[in-house]
Every structure is written in structure tokens, then in C-alpha cells.
Design an enzyme around this catalytic site. Structure first.
Site, PDB file in Angstrom:
ATOM      1  N   TYR A  18       0.836  -1.197   0.000  1.00  0.00           N
ATOM      2  CA  TYR A  18       0.000   0.000   0.000  1.00  0.00           C
ATOM      3  C   TYR A  18       0.875   1.254   0.000  1.00  0.00           C
ATOM      4  O   TYR A  18       0.655   2.179  -0.777  1.00  0.00           O
ATOM      5  CB  TYR A  18      -0.935  -0.003   1.218  1.00  0.00           C
ATOM      6  CG  TYR A  18      -1.909   1.151   1.225  1.00  0.00           C
ATOM      7  CD1 TYR A  18      -3.133   1.051   0.580  1.00  0.00           C
ATOM      8  CD2 TYR A  18      -1.592   2.346   1.864  1.00  0.00           C
ATOM      9  CE1 TYR A  18      -4.020   2.113   0.579  1.00  0.00           C
ATOM     10  CE2 TYR A  18      -2.471   3.420   1.854  1.00  0.00           C
ATOM     11  CZ  TYR A  18      -3.683   3.292   1.219  1.00  0.00           C
ATOM     12  OH  TYR A  18      -4.556   4.349   1.193  1.00  0.00           O
ATOM     13  N   HIS A  22       1.432   4.166  -3.097  1.00  0.00           N
ATOM     14  CA  HIS A  22       1.199   5.590  -2.901  1.00  0.00           C
ATOM     15  C   HIS A  22       2.464   6.420  -3.091  1.00  0.00           C
ATOM     16  O   HIS A  22       2.388   7.574  -3.510  1.00  0.00           O
ATOM     17  CB  HIS A  22       0.548   5.846  -1.539  1.00  0.00           C
ATOM     18  CG  HIS A  22      -0.917   5.581  -1.566  1.00  0.00           C
ATOM     19  ND1 HIS A  22      -1.442   4.305  -1.508  1.00  0.00           N
ATOM     20  CD2 HIS A  22      -1.971   6.417  -1.703  1.00  0.00           C
ATOM     21  CE1 HIS A  22      -2.759   4.372  -1.594  1.00  0.00           C
ATOM     22  NE2 HIS A  22      -3.103   5.644  -1.710  1.00  0.00           N
ATOM     23  N   TYR A  41      -3.584  16.342   1.656  1.00  0.00           N
ATOM     24  CA  TYR A  41      -4.068  14.958   1.718  1.00  0.00           C
ATOM     25  C   TYR A  41      -3.011  14.100   2.392  1.00  0.00           C
ATOM     26  O   TYR A  41      -1.877  14.019   1.936  1.00  0.00           O
ATOM     27  CB  TYR A  41      -4.335  14.460   0.298  1.00  0.00           C
ATOM     28  CG  TYR A  41      -5.192  13.219   0.178  1.00  0.00           C
ATOM     29  CD1 TYR A  41      -5.425  12.365   1.244  1.00  0.00           C
ATOM     30  CD2 TYR A  41      -5.767  12.895  -1.043  1.00  0.00           C
ATOM     31  CE1 TYR A  41      -6.207  11.245   1.106  1.00  0.00           C
ATOM     32  CE2 TYR A  41      -6.555  11.774  -1.196  1.00  0.00           C
ATOM     33  CZ  TYR A  41      -6.770  10.947  -0.113  1.00  0.00           C
ATOM     34  OH  TYR A  41      -7.538   9.824  -0.255  1.00  0.00           O
ATOM     35  N   TRP A  76      -7.573   3.550 -10.633  1.00  0.00           N
ATOM     36  CA  TRP A  76      -6.833   3.485  -9.371  1.00  0.00           C
ATOM     37  C   TRP A  76      -7.527   2.544  -8.389  1.00  0.00           C
ATOM     38  O   TRP A  76      -6.894   1.719  -7.734  1.00  0.00           O
ATOM     39  CB  TRP A  76      -6.670   4.882  -8.776  1.00  0.00           C
ATOM     40  CG  TRP A  76      -5.917   4.885  -7.485  1.00  0.00           C
ATOM     41  CD1 TRP A  76      -6.428   4.973  -6.223  1.00  0.00           C
ATOM     42  CD2 TRP A  76      -4.501   4.752  -7.316  1.00  0.00           C
ATOM     43  NE1 TRP A  76      -5.433   4.925  -5.279  1.00  0.00           N
ATOM     44  CE2 TRP A  76      -4.230   4.782  -5.934  1.00  0.00           C
ATOM     45  CE3 TRP A  76      -3.437   4.618  -8.200  1.00  0.00           C
ATOM     46  CZ2 TRP A  76      -2.943   4.684  -5.410  1.00  0.00           C
ATOM     47  CZ3 TRP A  76      -2.154   4.522  -7.681  1.00  0.00           C
ATOM     48  CH2 TRP A  76      -1.922   4.546  -6.305  1.00  0.00           C
ATOM     49  N   TRP A  77      -8.835   2.672  -8.282  1.00  0.00           N
ATOM     50  CA  TRP A  77      -9.584   1.799  -7.379  1.00  0.00           C
ATOM     51  C   TRP A  77      -9.391   0.331  -7.747  1.00  0.00           C
ATOM     52  O   TRP A  77      -9.196  -0.506  -6.870  1.00  0.00           O
ATOM     53  CB  TRP A  77     -11.066   2.134  -7.404  1.00  0.00           C
ATOM     54  CG  TRP A  77     -11.454   3.385  -6.709  1.00  0.00           C
ATOM     55  CD1 TRP A  77     -10.706   4.163  -5.871  1.00  0.00           C
ATOM     56  CD2 TRP A  77     -12.721   4.025  -6.801  1.00  0.00           C
ATOM     57  NE1 TRP A  77     -11.430   5.239  -5.443  1.00  0.00           N
ATOM     58  CE2 TRP A  77     -12.673   5.191  -5.994  1.00  0.00           C
ATOM     59  CE3 TRP A  77     -13.891   3.748  -7.486  1.00  0.00           C
ATOM     60  CZ2 TRP A  77     -13.760   6.040  -5.845  1.00  0.00           C
ATOM     61  CZ3 TRP A  77     -14.967   4.600  -7.347  1.00  0.00           C
ATOM     62  CH2 TRP A  77     -14.903   5.737  -6.526  1.00  0.00           C
TER      63      TRP A  77
END
Length: 104
Positions: A18, A22, A41, A76-77
Site C-alpha cells: 500500500y 502511494h 491529503y 486506481w480503485w
């Protein structure tokens, strides 16, 4: 400026992946976030529970929410779905959090 916070959930054993994904955030995804008003963010990880805490600021939440309709967001999802709890449309399972305090 509106502040948004939510929690999401990794599948066990995917913390490194993960973070790696990112760190390598696609330029098109970064651009889409900015175009939809996202700033400041951050995503934090509870390493003991695989729970993610996300925080961002947006100019307008309704405008920001339209990012879900973009092809890059859907892509992306789909890319992230194998490593985290996701809905049928591949969007992450997320629990919105209510702000109860803010110190300016």
C-alpha cells in the site's frame, strides 16, 4: 475549505505494498485529485490493525466527490482493490468520520 476524514481497511500483509503504491502515485491520479480541489491529503496507518486514516481538505466537497466519476479514479480503485477492502465498484470501503474539534 472543507475538511474530510475517513477510515479504510487493508487486507493483512499489504502494508508495504500500500505504501509503495502511494509513493509511486500515478501523475494522472495526482492531477485528478488537485483538479477536484484536494489539498493537504494525508493517509496514516495503524500497523496493528491494518486500518488507514485519511485526511484531506477540499474547496467544495460536492465538486471533489465527482472524482469518483473519472476514469483515472476508477482505474486506481481497481489497482488498489486486491490489497484493501473494497465495494462492488472497487471503491474502498470507507467510514466517514465526523469532525468534533478543530483548533485553528
Amino acid at each position: 475549505m472543507e475538511r474530510i476524514a475517513c477510515i479504510m481497511y487493508l487486507y493483512p500483509g499489504n502494508q508495504f505494498e500500500y505504501q509503495k503504491r502511494h509513493q509511486e502515485l500515478w501523475p494522472e491520479m495526482k492531477q485528478a485529485l488537485k483538479e477536484h480541489g484536494a489539498s493537504n491529503y494525508s493517509i496514516f496507518l495503524d500497523q496493528e490493525t491494518d486500518t488507514l486514516f485519511a485526511y484531506l481538505e477540499v474547496d467544495n466537497k460536492a465538486a471533489y466527490d465527482k472524482i469518483a466519476e473519472t476514469e483515472i479514479c476508477k482505474k486506481w480503485w481497481a489497482y488498489m482493490a486486491p490489497i484493501m477492502k473494497s465495494n462492488a465498484d472497487n471503491s474502498p470501503v470507507a467510514k466517514d468520520l465526523k469532525q468534533v474539534f478543530y483548533l485553528a
